[in-house]
Design an enzyme around this catalytic site. Sequence first.
Site, PDB file in Angstrom:
ATOM      1  N   HIS A 142       1.086  -1.058  -0.031  1.00  0.00           N
ATOM      2  CA  HIS A 142       0.236   0.015  -0.089  1.00  0.00           C
ATOM      3  C   HIS A 142       0.877   1.235   0.027  1.00  0.00           C
ATOM      4  CE1 HIS A 142       1.099   0.914   4.165  1.00  0.00           C
ATOM      5  NE2 HIS A 142       0.754  -0.210   4.413  1.00  0.00           N
ATOM      6  N   GLU A 164      -1.334  -7.166   7.540  1.00  0.00           N
ATOM      7  CA  GLU A 164       0.079  -7.100   7.935  1.00  0.00           C
ATOM      8  C   GLU A 164       0.195  -8.013   9.240  1.00  0.00           C
ATOM      9  OE1 GLU A 164       2.844  -6.737   7.764  1.00  0.00           O
ATOM     10  OE2 GLU A 164       3.190  -4.453   7.411  1.00  0.00           O
TER      11      GLU A 164
END
Length: 223
Positions: free
Chosen positions: A35, A110
């Site tokens: 990202h 994550e």
Amino acid sequence: MRSVAHPLMPADTGRTAYHDRVSSNDQCVIYVLRHGETGWSAAGRHTGRTDVPLTTLGEQQARLAGLVLSRLRGTNRPPALVLSSPRTRALRTAGLAGLQVDEVTEELAEWDYGDYDGLTTEQIQQKVPHWTVWSHPIPHGETADQVGKRATHLLDRVTAAVAGGDVVLVGHGHFSRVLVARWLDEPASDGVRFGLDPAGTTVLGSERGDRQVIRSNIPPWSV
């Protein structure tokens, strides 16, 4: 945005010379996209389950990353499969990059930093000298072994589901680096050896059955 449990998409037949260089025996090419920048990533703060939005720069990076993907793939046809982490920063990056997400999955989330979420490495090392995410425990978070097993399961599922088609995985920094390590059958802790900057793209593939990193950490500015 579509969300399906276990998508099986037809292979992209609009290949160009870039793909022709990949052995015809190889099953798929995986594009790992991190990202774009967030306020926490810019400050070096560990960002796990906390939902932090992209900065203005991060949104610009995401748009440019989409152009990078198009050039790398050499076709305007959509990938066979696009998976994204459920965090807003990943989904927003996918959308700005022009990707239609087929599946949103926690498998791409994550690393869970537990009690260290939101802290920088320097802050953690004030209490735990020499601490790194790669080498030390994380209270109430994931171990490197747990993250490695999650990455392995995701890669096995992706390669089994899609034959001959491009796959795009939109996720995060540390977990994506573990993905690269596990693709090469290295331990999760070896993810430290692979850099991946905000909105960077790494390309995983194989040559005659041997897995390889085709491209590494291509920045969004390389268009």
